[in-house]
Design an enzyme around this catalytic site. Structure first.
Site, PDB file in Angstrom:
ATOM      1  CG  HIS A  77      43.951  37.067  35.923  1.00 26.15           C
ATOM      2  ND1 HIS A  77      43.758  38.328  35.498  1.00 26.15           N
ATOM      3  CD2 HIS A  77      42.899  36.224  35.533  1.00 26.15           C
ATOM      4  CE1 HIS A  77      42.615  38.313  34.476  1.00 26.15           C
ATOM      5  NE2 HIS A  77      42.109  37.093  34.696  1.00 26.15           N
ATOM      6  CB  CYS A 112      39.791  38.806  32.673  1.00 34.02           C
ATOM      7  SG  CYS A 112      39.356  37.436  33.332  1.00 34.02           S
ATOM      8  CB  CYS A 169      45.710  27.456  36.181  1.00 38.44           C
ATOM      9  SG  CYS A 169      45.224  25.767  35.571  1.00 38.44           S
TER      10      CYS A 169
END
Length: 392
Positions: free
Chosen positions: A340, A84, A214
């Site tokens: 994301h 990430c 989340c």
């Protein structure tokens, strides 16, 4: 020699089934190029972040493809993989190269397509960022990692688990509120009026984490133009300077042990960035942190030195991290509200920081912001990158 960010670009985050990874980067790149007010020929190299292109798009050697797509055939181009933190690693290396005098001007960015890949492939791809011998084989995925972290945090700091869940929920409420007003965000126009109860009562994913604890899977691209101070001044505009960077690494969870909630690699990376910038956490006006899960934002803020260990959860519930609080955190919605797209996340944080420092983030502007910090986490505390940016 000082290094500046002179242009930023970013696609809308969400689902882009008709665009490739190369397309997503190109869209962001040309927006950044226009923002920088420079010509294509001025870009001397490309630093590209991507995590799992070979699994989602069937392409691994992407750097040459992105260079060719934007019209920069044959220039140096390299792909960086740090889970990430991929484009944050790319950004840091680009800054170091420009500072060392190898280039006057380069492009940095990333792209990922996890939402279009589907839940099965996306989950399997993300799981490759954990230890493949000791963790993945035990069935551990990222909700599991951070569920473990939340439970240990509650135990370590003697907070009833239900009370911690309630405080964690404030992270989701805040970040969804800010993502709902950000036109680039995956959840733009959605979830802007969540309540703590909504988070607690959403579908359980991995106890104690619910769905709204989340971040989502996301498609998207982001890009920034980095240049030395001389070039930045020649092209004019409003350069935002890189004041400091830091990077550290961590190993398997069984080796990190109790340190998982202290995020020691993040602490080391943040301290490195603060030393280079010659500032302290008190000098930072706002922060973009890696809130892949609600507990992750809390852990990050403590490891970076903004709060004592075991206290960021209380500060969040009290509104300290809200846009009008003492330390605004994730005013763009963060990973939870904005989305994301793993390889693009790091430079999307730079996008927000630059827009805020130039007073251009009109939908949720931090008042009088002069110094910003970004934080990106790759894997289960395996790759940590912190970047500090500021304006004169």
């Amino acid at each position: 020699m000082r290094v500046a960010v002179i242009g930023v670009g970013m696609t809308k985050f969400g689902k882009h089934p008709d665009k490739s990874l190369v397309d997503l980067f190109a869209d962001a790149f040309f927006e950044a190029l226009e923002d920088a007010n420079i010509e294509l020929k001025n870009v001397e190299a490309i630093y590209f972040g991507n995590f799992v292109g070979e699994m989602t798009d069937g392409s691994a050697n992407l750097s040459g493809f992105v260079a060719d797509e934007v019209g920069l055939k044959n220039i140096p181009a390299i792909r960086y993989e740090g889970a990430c933190a991929s484009s944050s690693v790319a950004f840091r290396e680009a800054v170091r190269a420009v500072k060392a005098g190898y280039y006057n001007c380069v492009a940095v960015g990333g792209a990922e397509k996890l939402l279009s890949a589907g839940t099965a492939i996306g989950t399997r791809a993300l799981a490759t960022a954990v230890d493949g011998v000791y963790e993945m084989t035990a069935g551990l995925t990222f909700p599991g990692v951070f569920a473990l972290a939340a439970r240990y945090y509650a135990k370590k700091y003697e907070i009833p688990l239900q009370k911690l869940r309630e405080m964690m929920a404030y992270v989701s409420v805040k970040n969804h509120k800010y993502g709902a007003v950000n036109p680039k965000a995956q959840f733009y126009g959605k979830y802007g009026d969540l309540k703590v109860e909504d988070v607690l009562n959403s579908r359980m994913i991995c106890s104690p984490l619910t769905l709204l604890d989340c971040c989502p899977m996301t498609d998207g691209g982001s890009a920034v133009i980095v240049a030395n101070e001389k070039f930045a001044k020649e092209v004019g505009g409003d350069p935002v300077y890189v004041l400091g960077t830091g990077q550290a690494s961590g190993g398997s969870l069984f080796r990190q042990g109790e340190d998982i909630i202290k995020a020691i690699p993040r602490k080391i990376a943040a301290e490195m960035a603060f030393r280079e910038a010659k500032i302290t956490p008190k000098d930072v006006d706002f922060v973009e942190v890696h809130d892949c899960f609600t507990i992750a934002e809390i852990i990050a803020l403590e490891a970076m030195g903004f709060f004592e260990y075991g206290t960021a959860c209380y500060a969040t519930a009290e509104g300290v991290t809200s846009i009008d609080g003492d330390l605004p955190v994730n005013p763009d919605g963060g990973l939870i509200g904005k989305g994301h797209p793993v390889g693009a996340t790091g430079t999307s944080q730079i996008y927000t920081a630059v827009k805020q420092l130039r007073n251009e983030f009109k939908w949720n502007q931090v008042k009088d912001a002069r110094i910003a910090m970004t934080d990106t986490l790759g894997g289960d505390f395996g790759t940590l990158v912190n970047i500090i940016l500021g304006v004169d």
